[in-house]
Design an enzyme around this catalytic site. Structure first.
Site, PDB file in Angstrom:
ATOM      1  N   ARG A  97     -73.793  44.598  71.168  1.00  0.00           N
ATOM      2  CA  ARG A  97     -74.070  43.754  69.920  1.00  0.00           C
ATOM      3  C   ARG A  97     -74.031  42.356  70.137  1.00  0.00           C
ATOM      4  O   ARG A  97     -72.836  41.992  70.809  1.00  0.00           O
ATOM      5  CB  ARG A  97     -73.097  44.039  68.599  1.00  0.00           C
ATOM      6  CG  ARG A  97     -73.615  45.574  67.865  1.00  0.00           C
ATOM      7  CD  ARG A  97     -75.042  45.252  67.361  1.00  0.00           C
ATOM      8  NE  ARG A  97     -75.375  46.761  66.545  1.00  0.00           N
ATOM      9  CZ  ARG A  97     -76.152  47.495  67.130  1.00  0.00           C
ATOM     10  NH1 ARG A  97     -76.708  47.255  68.260  1.00  0.00           N
ATOM     11  NH2 ARG A  97     -76.322  48.499  66.372  1.00  0.00           N
ATOM     12  N   HIS A 121     -83.767  42.515  72.196  1.00  0.00           N
ATOM     13  CA  HIS A 121     -83.185  44.036  71.495  1.00  0.00           C
ATOM     14  C   HIS A 121     -84.070  45.183  71.818  1.00  0.00           C
ATOM     15  O   HIS A 121     -84.351  45.883  70.660  1.00  0.00           O
ATOM     16  CB  HIS A 121     -82.802  43.941  69.929  1.00  0.00           C
ATOM     17  CG  HIS A 121     -81.618  44.775  69.490  1.00  0.00           C
ATOM     18  ND1 HIS A 121     -80.664  44.348  68.503  1.00  0.00           N
ATOM     19  CD2 HIS A 121     -81.465  46.185  69.953  1.00  0.00           C
ATOM     20  CE1 HIS A 121     -79.966  45.443  68.365  1.00  0.00           C
ATOM     21  NE2 HIS A 121     -80.300  46.421  69.019  1.00  0.00           N
TER      22      HIS A 121
HETATM   23  P1  NDP Z   1     -70.357  55.885  71.160  1.00  0.00           P
HETATM   24  O1  NDP Z   1     -69.548  55.965  69.887  1.00  0.00           O
HETATM   25  O2  NDP Z   1     -70.692  57.279  71.780  1.00  0.00           O
HETATM   26  O3  NDP Z   1     -69.243  55.292  72.284  1.00  0.00           O
HETATM   27  C1  NDP Z   1     -68.320  54.170  72.101  1.00  0.00           C
HETATM   28  C2  NDP Z   1     -67.303  53.939  73.237  1.00  0.00           C
HETATM   29  O4  NDP Z   1     -66.752  52.888  73.092  1.00  0.00           O
HETATM   30  C3  NDP Z   1     -66.453  55.093  73.339  1.00  0.00           C
HETATM   31  O5  NDP Z   1     -66.184  55.405  74.952  1.00  0.00           O
HETATM   32  C4  NDP Z   1     -65.291  54.740  72.842  1.00  0.00           C
HETATM   33  O6  NDP Z   1     -63.922  54.807  73.326  1.00  0.00           O
HETATM   34  C5  NDP Z   1     -65.410  53.059  73.316  1.00  0.00           C
HETATM   35  N1  NDP Z   1     -64.526  52.084  72.228  1.00  0.00           N
HETATM   36  C6  NDP Z   1     -64.578  51.805  71.103  1.00  0.00           C
HETATM   37  N2  NDP Z   1     -63.640  51.105  70.631  1.00  0.00           N
HETATM   38  C7  NDP Z   1     -63.028  50.690  71.608  1.00  0.00           C
HETATM   39  C8  NDP Z   1     -62.054  49.976  71.908  1.00  0.00           C
HETATM   40  N3  NDP Z   1     -61.347  49.032  70.988  1.00  0.00           N
HETATM   41  N4  NDP Z   1     -61.571  49.727  73.061  1.00  0.00           N
HETATM   42  C9  NDP Z   1     -61.899  50.642  74.237  1.00  0.00           C
HETATM   43  N5  NDP Z   1     -62.974  51.130  73.994  1.00  0.00           N
HETATM   44  C10 NDP Z   1     -63.546  51.310  72.576  1.00  0.00           C
HETATM   45  O7  NDP Z   1     -71.355  54.790  71.097  1.00  0.00           O
HETATM   46  P2  NDP Z   1     -72.882  54.885  71.946  1.00  0.00           P
HETATM   47  O8  NDP Z   1     -72.562  54.939  73.364  1.00  0.00           O
HETATM   48  O9  NDP Z   1     -73.723  55.696  71.385  1.00  0.00           O
HETATM   49  O10 NDP Z   1     -73.227  53.210  71.551  1.00  0.00           O
HETATM   50  C11 NDP Z   1     -72.643  52.143  71.900  1.00  0.00           C
HETATM   51  C12 NDP Z   1     -73.009  50.907  71.402  1.00  0.00           C
HETATM   52  O11 NDP Z   1     -74.447  50.666  71.952  1.00  0.00           O
HETATM   53  C13 NDP Z   1     -73.646  51.215  69.630  1.00  0.00           C
HETATM   54  O12 NDP Z   1     -72.590  51.154  68.792  1.00  0.00           O
HETATM   55  C14 NDP Z   1     -74.463  50.009  69.632  1.00  0.00           C
HETATM   56  O13 NDP Z   1     -74.037  48.762  69.183  1.00  0.00           O
HETATM   57  C15 NDP Z   1     -75.111  49.572  70.884  1.00  0.00           C
HETATM   58  N6  NDP Z   1     -76.505  50.020  70.990  1.00  0.00           N
HETATM   59  C16 NDP Z   1     -77.335  49.111  71.491  1.00  0.00           C
HETATM   60  C17 NDP Z   1     -78.785  49.394  71.550  1.00  0.00           C
HETATM   61  C18 NDP Z   1     -79.734  48.358  72.084  1.00  0.00           C
HETATM   62  O14 NDP Z   1     -80.997  48.748  71.896  1.00  0.00           O
HETATM   63  N7  NDP Z   1     -79.203  47.136  72.426  1.00  0.00           N
HETATM   64  C19 NDP Z   1     -79.267  50.698  71.313  1.00  0.00           C
HETATM   65  C20 NDP Z   1     -78.136  51.621  70.886  1.00  0.00           C
HETATM   66  C21 NDP Z   1     -77.011  51.148  70.941  1.00  0.00           C
HETATM   67  P3  NDP Z   1     -63.582  56.458  73.099  1.00  0.00           P
HETATM   68  O15 NDP Z   1     -64.483  57.303  74.069  1.00  0.00           O
HETATM   69  O16 NDP Z   1     -62.107  56.512  73.337  1.00  0.00           O
HETATM   70  O17 NDP Z   1     -63.927  56.766  71.584  1.00  0.00           O
HETATM   71  C1  OXD Z   2     -78.798  50.814  67.738  1.00  0.00           C
HETATM   72  C2  OXD Z   2     -79.923  49.858  67.998  1.00  0.00           C
HETATM   73  O1  OXD Z   2     -77.696  50.845  67.485  1.00  0.00           O
HETATM   74  O2  OXD Z   2     -80.947  50.085  68.225  1.00  0.00           O
HETATM   75  O3  OXD Z   2     -79.228  52.065  67.965  1.00  0.00           O
HETATM   76  O4  OXD Z   2     -79.050  48.778  68.239  1.00  0.00           O
END
Ligand code: NDP
Ligand code: OXD
Length: 306
Positions: free
Chosen positions: A221, A269
């Site tokens: 993000r 994006h």
């Molecule tokens: P998940 O919820 O599966 O994974 C999130 C990861 O981040 C987990 O490993 C979690 O730790 C870690 N995490 C969260 N908070 C913290 C913190 N404070 N400190 C350290 N680690 C942290 O999410 P996804 O992998 O599915 O997606 C990640 C992000 O990607 C989405 O939230 C979105 O913003 C972005 N995204 C962007 C897209 C694009 O097109 N640009 C498309 C899709 C998603 P733990 O394993 O311990 O819970």
């Molecule tokens: C998502 C994105 O969060 O597209 O899936 O950014």
């Protein structure tokens, strides 16, 4: 069963048709103010009015992985918020990030410029050992990306809130191990959810800890990154470049300094797009499981913020 659909910037017809095919017997309709209470909703950036008028939803299915925009709204207290769980996004994210890492590591941008000017010249091969990659967030997308990078034999470090074991990846956990994680990396990939703990996490202080000649890939993000701090570190030479797919304001305003910075590669994006068929199949399967009283994956914890 009534499913309502309320997705900004999304053509409703193919989604409505797909959901009707996947859930025969259900009534599926696009939401309009004043509509009757539905059982489940499929949403992307709905207005607050939608949530205020639908307090009895059992499931609120977000057609993206990130729920930061949804969690900024006042949600009905008993509704389960469910994010997309891969649904074809992780392979796209792995492609995008590997492409960005390899383009930088192999200096393909330099070769493109050379060839465009008719110059046949070689660059000295670089050592992978000198390009350790750090993946922030080892969730659904981050883990897939880390595994894909390992396939190309880069040293890979991962950082998550709780301990995650990914074969071949050096794991770092929580705030206490964050500085050590950054110090170990030259290329940094951000795949964290946007939460109060992670907003502005890519800033002068944290990015300065990367090894000299560092490279940033932000695919999570825009509000994770302090834009001015990235520009300052590119100017100082501490960072060699960045690939950015997400921005604080989208579309990226025409006057933003990122447009004119040759060390930054920009995309709109698009690193991992929501795929309609995969998403409908996943959401329909989860609605059916919920109706049978079974547990489902991808339920968001509103307190944790992801
Ligand atoms: P998940 O919820 O599966 O994974 C999130 C990861 O981040 C987990 O490993 C979690 O730790 C870690 N995490 C969260 N908070 C913290 C913190 N404070 N400190 C350290 N680690 C942290 O999410 P996804 O992998 O599915 O997606 C990640 C992000 O990607 C989405 O939230 C979105 O913003 C972005 N995204 C962007 C897209 C694009 O097109 N640009 C498309 C899709 C998603 P733990 O394993 O311990 O819970
Ligand atoms: C998502 C994105 O969060 O597209 O899936 O950014």
């Amino acid at each position: 069963m009534h499913i309502t659909f309320c997705c900004a910037d999304t053509r409703p017809e193919p989604w409505l048709e797909g959901l009707r095919n996947a859930l025969p017997g259900a009534t599926v309709s696009e939401w309009h103010p004043g509509d009757a209470q539905a059982d489940h909703a499929v949403v992307w950036s709905p207005p607050q009015q939608f949530l205020d008028e639908q307090p009895g939803l059992r499931g609120l299915f977000n057609i993206g992985a990130g729920v930061d925009a949804l969690l900024r709204l006042k949600l009905p207290p008993d509704t389960k918020v469910v994010r997309l769980d891969d649904a074809g996004m992780s392979v796209q994210m792995a492609e995008y990030v590997c492409h960005a890492v390899i383009r930088h590591f192999r200096e393909f941008d330099g070769y493109e410029a050379d060839m465009a000017e008719g110059r046949w010249s070689f660059r000295k091969p670089r050592s992978r050992a000198e390009f350790p990659v750090g993946v922030m967030g080892l969730g659904v997308l981050g883990e897939r990306v880390a595994r894909a990078l390992r396939q190309f034999e880069f040293p890979v470090h991962g950082w998550s809130r709780s301990a995650r074991v990914v074969e071949g990846v050096h794991g770092h956990v929580g705030v206490a191990e964050f500085d050590g994680f950054l110090n170990a990396c030259r290329v940094l990939v951000n795949l964290l959810p946007l939460t109060p703990d992670t907003r502005d996490i890519l800033n002068r202080h944290t990015l300065s800890r990367l090894q000299r000649g560092g490279y940033l890939i932000n695919v999570a993000r825009g509000a994770h990154l302090v834009d001015e701090d990235l520009l300052a570190l590119l100017d100082s030479g501490h960072l060699a470049g960045a690939t950015l797919d997400v921005f604080r304001t989208e579309p990226l305003p025409r006057e933003h300094a990122f447009w004119g910075q040759p060390k930054i590669v920009l995309t709109p994006h698009t690193s991992a797009r929501t795929l309609r068929e995969e998403s409908i199949a996943q959401i329909a399967g989860k609605i059916q499981a919920m109706e049978r009283g079974e547990p489902i994956a991808g339920v968001v914890d509103p307190v944790r913020g992801y």
